[in-house]
Design a protein around this motif. Structure first.
Motif, PDB file in Angstrom:
ATOM      1  N   ILE A 166       0.700  -1.367  -0.116  1.00 54.79           N
ATOM      2  CA  ILE A 166      -0.005  -0.071  -0.077  1.00 54.79           C
ATOM      3  C   ILE A 166       0.850   1.230  -0.200  1.00 54.79           C
ATOM      4  N   VAL A 167       2.008   1.213   0.521  1.00 50.03           N
ATOM      5  CA  VAL A 167       2.945   2.526   0.336  1.00 50.03           C
ATOM      6  C   VAL A 167       3.645   2.577  -0.693  1.00 50.03           C
ATOM      7  N   PHE A 168       4.192   1.605  -1.544  1.00 51.89           N
ATOM      8  CA  PHE A 168       4.667   1.662  -2.557  1.00 51.89           C
ATOM      9  C   PHE A 168       4.051   2.419  -3.719  1.00 51.89           C
ATOM     10  N   PRO A 169       2.927   1.986  -4.071  1.00 49.76           N
ATOM     11  CA  PRO A 169       2.246   2.672  -5.295  1.00 49.76           C
ATOM     12  C   PRO A 169       1.860   3.961  -5.181  1.00 49.76           C
ATOM     13  N   PHE A 170       1.469   4.599  -3.980  1.00 50.48           N
ATOM     14  CA  PHE A 170       0.923   5.945  -3.326  1.00 50.48           C
ATOM     15  C   PHE A 170       2.308   6.634  -3.298  1.00 50.48           C
ATOM     16  N   THR A 171       3.311   6.471  -2.675  1.00 58.51           N
ATOM     17  CA  THR A 171       4.310   7.226  -2.277  1.00 58.51           C
ATOM     18  C   THR A 171       5.672   6.919  -3.205  1.00 58.51           C
ATOM     19  N   THR A 172       6.241   6.066  -2.574  1.00 63.20           N
ATOM     20  CA  THR A 172       7.660   5.882  -3.110  1.00 63.20           C
ATOM     21  C   THR A 172       7.570   5.703  -4.607  1.00 63.20           C
ATOM     22  N   GLY A 173       6.868   4.753  -5.372  1.00 61.40           N
ATOM     23  CA  GLY A 173       6.714   4.399  -6.623  1.00 61.40           C
ATOM     24  C   GLY A 173       6.119   5.532  -7.497  1.00 61.40           C
ATOM     25  N   LEU A 174       5.181   6.311  -7.028  1.00 63.44           N
ATOM     26  CA  LEU A 174       4.448   7.170  -7.662  1.00 63.44           C
ATOM     27  C   LEU A 174       5.524   8.542  -7.820  1.00 63.44           C
ATOM     28  N   LEU A 175       6.314   8.805  -6.836  1.00 63.45           N
ATOM     29  CA  LEU A 175       7.254  10.179  -6.715  1.00 63.45           C
ATOM     30  C   LEU A 175       8.043   9.657  -7.873  1.00 63.45           C
ATOM     31  N   GLY A 176       8.885   8.484  -7.977  1.00 64.60           N
ATOM     32  CA  GLY A 176       9.946   8.143  -8.831  1.00 64.60           C
ATOM     33  C   GLY A 176       9.253   8.142 -10.343  1.00 64.60           C
ATOM     34  N   LEU A 177       8.251   7.550 -10.488  1.00 66.10           N
ATOM     35  CA  LEU A 177       7.646   7.641 -11.955  1.00 66.10           C
ATOM     36  C   LEU A 177       7.158   8.925 -12.255  1.00 66.10           C
ATOM     37  N   GLY A 178       6.568   9.823 -11.236  1.00 65.54           N
ATOM     38  CA  GLY A 178       6.080  11.307 -11.641  1.00 65.54           C
ATOM     39  C   GLY A 178       7.367  12.092 -11.962  1.00 65.54           C
ATOM     40  N   ILE A 179       8.499  11.948 -11.213  1.00 66.10           N
ATOM     41  CA  ILE A 179       9.683  12.952 -11.348  1.00 66.10           C
ATOM     42  C   ILE A 179      10.532  12.401 -12.781  1.00 66.10           C
ATOM     43  N   GLY A 180      10.418  11.097 -12.634  1.00 60.18           N
ATOM     44  CA  GLY A 180      11.168  10.505 -13.953  1.00 60.18           C
ATOM     45  C   GLY A 180      10.496  10.842 -15.356  1.00 60.18           C
ATOM     46  N   ALA A 181       9.150  10.945 -15.355  1.00 57.85           N
ATOM     47  CA  ALA A 181       8.301  11.211 -16.384  1.00 57.85           C
ATOM     48  C   ALA A 181       8.184  12.619 -16.791  1.00 57.85           C
ATOM     49  N   SER A 182       8.666  13.355 -15.548  1.00 59.40           N
ATOM     50  CA  SER A 182       8.432  14.867 -15.820  1.00 59.40           C
ATOM     51  C   SER A 182       9.822  15.477 -16.629  1.00 59.40           C
ATOM     52  N   PHE A 183      11.014  14.576 -16.488  1.00 59.21           N
ATOM     53  CA  PHE A 183      12.034  14.873 -17.076  1.00 59.21           C
ATOM     54  C   PHE A 183      11.815  15.064 -18.971  1.00 59.21           C
ATOM     55  N   SER A 184      10.798  14.224 -19.277  1.00 59.02           N
ATOM     56  CA  SER A 184      10.640  14.166 -20.518  1.00 59.02           C
ATOM     57  C   SER A 184       9.659  15.484 -21.079  1.00 59.02           C
ATOM     58  N   PHE A 185       8.871  15.940 -20.071  1.00 57.17           N
ATOM     59  CA  PHE A 185       7.911  16.738 -20.521  1.00 57.17           C
ATOM     60  C   PHE A 185       8.315  18.308 -20.167  1.00 57.17           C
ATOM     61  N   PHE A 186       9.135  18.357 -19.158  1.00 58.00           N
ATOM     62  CA  PHE A 186       9.686  19.833 -18.784  1.00 58.00           C
ATOM     63  C   PHE A 186      10.967  20.079 -18.482  1.00 58.00           C
ATOM     64  N   ARG A 187      11.324  21.224 -18.830  1.00 63.18           N
ATOM     65  CA  ARG A 187      12.890  21.528 -18.935  1.00 63.18           C
ATOM     66  C   ARG A 187      13.286  21.976 -17.661  1.00 63.18           C
ATOM     67  N   LYS A 188      12.488  22.934 -17.106  1.00 64.64           N
ATOM     68  CA  LYS A 188      12.999  23.634 -15.870  1.00 64.64           C
ATOM     69  C   LYS A 188      12.852  22.922 -14.566  1.00 64.64           C
ATOM     70  N   ARG A 189      13.697  22.922 -13.602  1.00 62.64           N
ATOM     71  CA  ARG A 189      13.825  22.384 -12.507  1.00 62.64           C
ATOM     72  C   ARG A 189      12.383  22.499 -11.565  1.00 62.64           C
ATOM     73  N   LEU A 190      12.054  23.769 -11.473  1.00 63.17           N
ATOM     74  CA  LEU A 190      10.919  23.893 -10.642  1.00 63.17           C
ATOM     75  C   LEU A 190       9.677  22.985 -11.170  1.00 63.17           C
ATOM     76  N   SER A 191       9.639  23.073 -12.522  1.00 63.47           N
ATOM     77  CA  SER A 191       8.390  22.249 -12.975  1.00 63.47           C
ATOM     78  C   SER A 191       8.539  20.787 -12.893  1.00 63.47           C
ATOM     79  N   ILE A 192       9.784  20.376 -12.622  1.00 65.87           N
ATOM     80  CA  ILE A 192      10.004  19.098 -12.619  1.00 65.87           C
ATOM     81  C   ILE A 192       9.669  18.576 -10.939  1.00 65.87           C
ATOM     82  N   ILE A 193      10.106  19.361 -10.112  1.00 67.85           N
ATOM     83  CA  ILE A 193       9.941  19.487  -8.654  1.00 67.85           C
ATOM     84  C   ILE A 193       8.345  19.438  -8.274  1.00 67.85           C
TER      85      ILE A 193
END
Length: 186
Positions: A93-120
């Protein structure tokens, strides 16, 4: 300014090179990342006490895999969930909502955004939604008994501040790790 500097150009070049590899190589790498994430996340149950300091590191493999390829990052995320179902269901229950979701979101945002603030900000929003879902919807005490499961603005602000600082930390860690191991992966 620090937050508005473009940082994803190096990642985009690595994605182009990664996509030239055969599908078998990409699947093997995604599976390795999923296995590493599973071992790190399951450490909380296998090594009581010390394992809870190790389990947040499960964000890194999912994040790195998502930085290279969003589809393979998603596959690695779901493989990790399936492996946790077998190895350590208590962490499921912890991984899909916190640890994994954070990794997936930040990793994917590197493809969509260029600025550090947008990725964060992407990581902050996803982590905040994940934590708030666990607390307020599923009534799972992820932050311990000190935090009530009824909605509170103070709790929401504290979760937001934590999520922002934690996402910022993971963006910096991801860039550091990525620069160190990109020659091995690519």
């Amino acid at each position: 300014m620090y937050f508005f500097k473009p940082i994803s150009d190096e990642v985009r070049l690595s994605q182009i090179i990664f996509n030239k590899h055969k599908k078998t190589m990409k699947l093997i790498l995604g599976s390795i990342f999923a296995c590493i994430a599973t071992i790190l996340q399951a450490a909380g149950g296998f090594i009581p006490g010390m394992g809870y300091f190790i389990s947040p590191l499960a964000t890194a493999p999912i994040l790195l895999c998502s930085m290279l390829s969003i589809p393979f990052g998603v596959k690695s995320y779901f493989m990790t969930i399936m492996l946790l179902l077998i190895l350590q269901p208590t962490e499921l229950i912890v991984f899909p909502f916190t640890t994994g979701l954070l990794g997936l979101g930040i990793g994917a945002s590197f493809s969509f955004f260029r600025k550090r603030l947008s990725i964060i900000a992407t990581g902050t929003i996803l982590l905040m939604l994940g934590i708030m879902s666990l607390i307020f919807i599923f009534h799972f005490p992820i932050l311990g008994p000190a935090v009530s499961d009824s909605f509170s603005f103070l709790t929401t602000i504290c979760i937001f501040l934590f999520a922002f600082l934690y996402s910022w930390l993971w963006v910096e860690i991801a860039l550091f790790i990525f620069r160190r191991i990109k020659m091995i992966i690519i």
